[in-house]
Motif scaffolding. Structure first.
Motif, PDB file in Angstrom:
ATOM      1  N   GLY A  61       0.787  -1.226   0.000  1.00 26.90           N
ATOM      2  CA  GLY A  61       0.000   0.000   0.000  1.00 26.90           C
ATOM      3  C   GLY A  61       0.815   1.270   0.000  1.00 26.90           C
ATOM      4  N   ILE A  62       2.089   1.160   0.354  1.00 26.54           N
ATOM      5  CA  ILE A  62       2.923   2.359   0.398  1.00 26.54           C
ATOM      6  C   ILE A  62       2.923   3.050  -0.961  1.00 26.54           C
ATOM      7  CG2 ILE A  62       5.297   3.188   0.672  1.00 26.54           C
ATOM      8  CD1 ILE A  62       5.637   0.997   2.826  1.00 26.54           C
ATOM      9  N   ASP A  63       3.010   2.272  -2.015  1.00 26.91           N
ATOM     10  CA  ASP A  63       2.995   2.843  -3.359  1.00 26.91           C
ATOM     11  C   ASP A  63       1.656   2.649  -4.068  1.00 26.91           C
ATOM     12  OD1 ASP A  63       5.693   3.692  -3.256  1.00 26.91           O
ATOM     13  OD2 ASP A  63       6.331   1.629  -3.622  1.00 26.91           O
ATOM     14  N   ALA A  64       0.920   1.607  -3.677  1.00 29.57           N
ATOM     15  CA  ALA A  64      -0.281   1.233  -4.423  1.00 29.57           C
ATOM     16  C   ALA A  64      -1.585   1.779  -3.845  1.00 29.57           C
ATOM     17  CB  ALA A  64      -0.370  -0.293  -4.509  1.00 29.57           C
ATOM     18  N   ALA A  65      -1.554   2.357  -2.657  1.00 33.17           N
ATOM     19  CA  ALA A  65      -2.793   2.844  -2.039  1.00 33.17           C
ATOM     20  C   ALA A  65      -3.416   3.947  -2.891  1.00 33.17           C
ATOM     21  CB  ALA A  65      -2.518   3.368  -0.636  1.00 33.17           C
ATOM     22  N   THR A  66      -4.723   3.901  -3.032  1.00 28.35           N
ATOM     23  CA  THR A  66      -5.437   4.924  -3.798  1.00 28.35           C
ATOM     24  C   THR A  66      -5.476   6.234  -3.009  1.00 28.35           C
ATOM     25  OG1 THR A  66      -7.598   4.406  -2.857  1.00 28.35           O
ATOM     26  CG2 THR A  66      -6.930   3.154  -4.817  1.00 28.35           C
ATOM     27  N   ASN A  67      -5.731   7.313  -3.693  1.00 29.16           N
ATOM     28  CA  ASN A  67      -5.874   8.608  -3.021  1.00 29.16           C
ATOM     29  C   ASN A  67      -7.025   8.586  -2.020  1.00 29.16           C
ATOM     30  OD1 ASN A  67      -3.738   9.455  -4.553  1.00 29.16           O
ATOM     31  ND2 ASN A  67      -4.911  10.877  -5.805  1.00 29.16           N
ATOM     32  N   ALA A  68      -8.103   7.862  -2.336  1.00 29.85           N
ATOM     33  CA  ALA A  68      -9.239   7.759  -1.409  1.00 29.85           C
ATOM     34  C   ALA A  68      -8.817   7.039  -0.135  1.00 29.85           C
ATOM     35  CB  ALA A  68     -10.398   7.030  -2.084  1.00 29.85           C
ATOM     36  N   THR A  69      -8.026   5.976  -0.262  1.00 28.26           N
ATOM     37  CA  THR A  69      -7.540   5.242   0.906  1.00 28.26           C
ATOM     38  C   THR A  69      -6.606   6.115   1.731  1.00 28.26           C
ATOM     39  OG1 THR A  69      -7.770   3.113  -0.203  1.00 28.26           O
ATOM     40  CG2 THR A  69      -6.242   3.206   1.647  1.00 28.26           C
ATOM     41  N   ILE A  70      -5.725   6.835   1.069  1.00 29.98           N
ATOM     42  CA  ILE A  70      -4.808   7.724   1.781  1.00 29.98           C
ATOM     43  C   ILE A  70      -5.583   8.834   2.485  1.00 29.98           C
ATOM     44  CG2 ILE A  70      -2.948   9.416   1.482  1.00 29.98           C
ATOM     45  CD1 ILE A  70      -1.889   7.506  -0.737  1.00 29.98           C
ATOM     46  N   GLY A  71      -6.618   9.354   1.850  1.00 26.75           N
ATOM     47  CA  GLY A  71      -7.463  10.367   2.486  1.00 26.75           C
ATOM     48  C   GLY A  71      -8.087   9.843   3.767  1.00 26.75           C
ATOM     49  N   LYS A  72      -8.548   8.599   3.751  1.00 25.14           N
ATOM     50  CA  LYS A  72      -9.133   8.008   4.952  1.00 25.14           C
ATOM     51  C   LYS A  72      -8.060   7.824   6.022  1.00 25.14           C
ATOM     52  CE  LYS A  72     -12.734   7.153   5.788  1.00 25.14           C
ATOM     53  NZ  LYS A  72     -13.697   7.974   6.570  1.00 25.14           N
ATOM     54  N   ALA A  73      -6.855   7.379   5.627  1.00 29.10           N
ATOM     55  CA  ALA A  73      -5.759   7.226   6.596  1.00 29.10           C
ATOM     56  C   ALA A  73      -5.394   8.575   7.223  1.00 29.10           C
ATOM     57  CB  ALA A  73      -4.538   6.599   5.917  1.00 29.10           C
ATOM     58  N   GLU A  74      -5.315   9.622   6.405  1.00 29.87           N
ATOM     59  CA  GLU A  74      -5.002  10.964   6.921  1.00 29.87           C
ATOM     60  C   GLU A  74      -6.090  11.440   7.890  1.00 29.87           C
ATOM     61  OE1 GLU A  74      -2.288  12.639   6.695  1.00 29.87           O
ATOM     62  OE2 GLU A  74      -1.277  11.954   4.887  1.00 29.87           O
ATOM     63  N   HIS A  75      -7.338  11.170   7.557  1.00 32.33           N
ATOM     64  CA  HIS A  75      -8.445  11.561   8.429  1.00 32.33           C
ATOM     65  C   HIS A  75      -8.343  10.858   9.781  1.00 32.33           C
ATOM     66  CE1 HIS A  75     -12.937  11.162   9.494  1.00 32.33           C
ATOM     67  NE2 HIS A  75     -12.472  12.281   9.996  1.00 32.33           N
ATOM     68  N   LEU A  76      -8.144   9.543   9.767  1.00 28.41           N
ATOM     69  CA  LEU A  76      -8.035   8.791  11.015  1.00 28.41           C
ATOM     70  C   LEU A  76      -6.809   9.240  11.815  1.00 28.41           C
ATOM     71  CD1 LEU A  76      -8.996   5.223   9.765  1.00 28.41           C
ATOM     72  CD2 LEU A  76     -10.408   6.795  11.091  1.00 28.41           C
ATOM     73  N   LYS A  77      -5.711   9.493  11.122  1.00 27.36           N
ATOM     74  CA  LYS A  77      -4.505   9.964  11.810  1.00 27.36           C
ATOM     75  C   LYS A  77      -4.761  11.319  12.466  1.00 27.36           C
ATOM     76  CE  LYS A  77      -0.581  11.690  10.026  1.00 27.36           C
ATOM     77  NZ  LYS A  77       0.705  11.796   9.327  1.00 27.36           N
ATOM     78  N   SER A  78      -5.480  12.213  11.792  1.00 29.25           N
ATOM     79  CA  SER A  78      -5.768  13.526  12.378  1.00 29.25           C
ATOM     80  C   SER A  78      -6.674  13.389  13.608  1.00 29.25           C
ATOM     81  CB  SER A  78      -6.368  14.474  11.343  1.00 29.25           C
ATOM     82  OG  SER A  78      -7.644  14.073  10.941  1.00 29.25           O
TER      83      SER A  78
END
Length: 140
Positions: A61-78
């Protein structure tokens, strides 16, 4: 955490790495306590993967994660960073804030679609979409 339905989430903290888990809805993010830890970041969609086999942001996922998945990760991290600050754990909040094993987006959204829930007793319905940037500053 709070009484506002729009931001109900759960945080778990352990004494060893991975040290933090934050869950909102069917999304679950697990992070270590140190920004430089070798422990793999993990995020799961529990609706589609209830036994947590497909890590959406770790290894592949480091390279293959979609922008939508990364957006969800950023939201949860925040959500986790804010919770750590609110509970007085500022050192941990700084480490988690610096942590990013996934690709950096200049702009992220928490969801790619809004699913409408139930109407409340007061006949209102609230739906939320969170937006953010990976760097400080203003969007123009």
């Amino acid at each position: 955490r709070n009484t506002n339905d729009e931001d109900n989430f759960i945080v778990t903290q352990w004494k060893s790495d991975p040290a933090f888990m934050v869950r909102k809805g069917y999304w679950k993010l697990i992070l270590p306590s140190s920004s430089s830890s070798n422990v793999l970041d993990m995020m799961y969609n529990l609706r589609d993967d209830p036994i947590e086999i497909n890590n959406l942001i770790g290894m592949n996922g480091i390279d293959a994660a979609t922008n939508a998945t990364i957006g969800k990760a950023e939201h949860l991290k925040s959500l986790l960073v804010n919770w750590l600050r609110e509970t007085g754990n500022n050192a941990a909040s700084l480490e988690v804030e610096k942590r990013r094993q996934w690709k950096k987006l200049n702009f992220w959204a928490s969801d790619k679609e809004i699913v409408f829930g139930r109407v409340g007793e007061d006949r209102t319905q609230k739906e939320w979409l969170y937006l953010g940037t990976a760097t400080a500053g203003e969007l123009t």
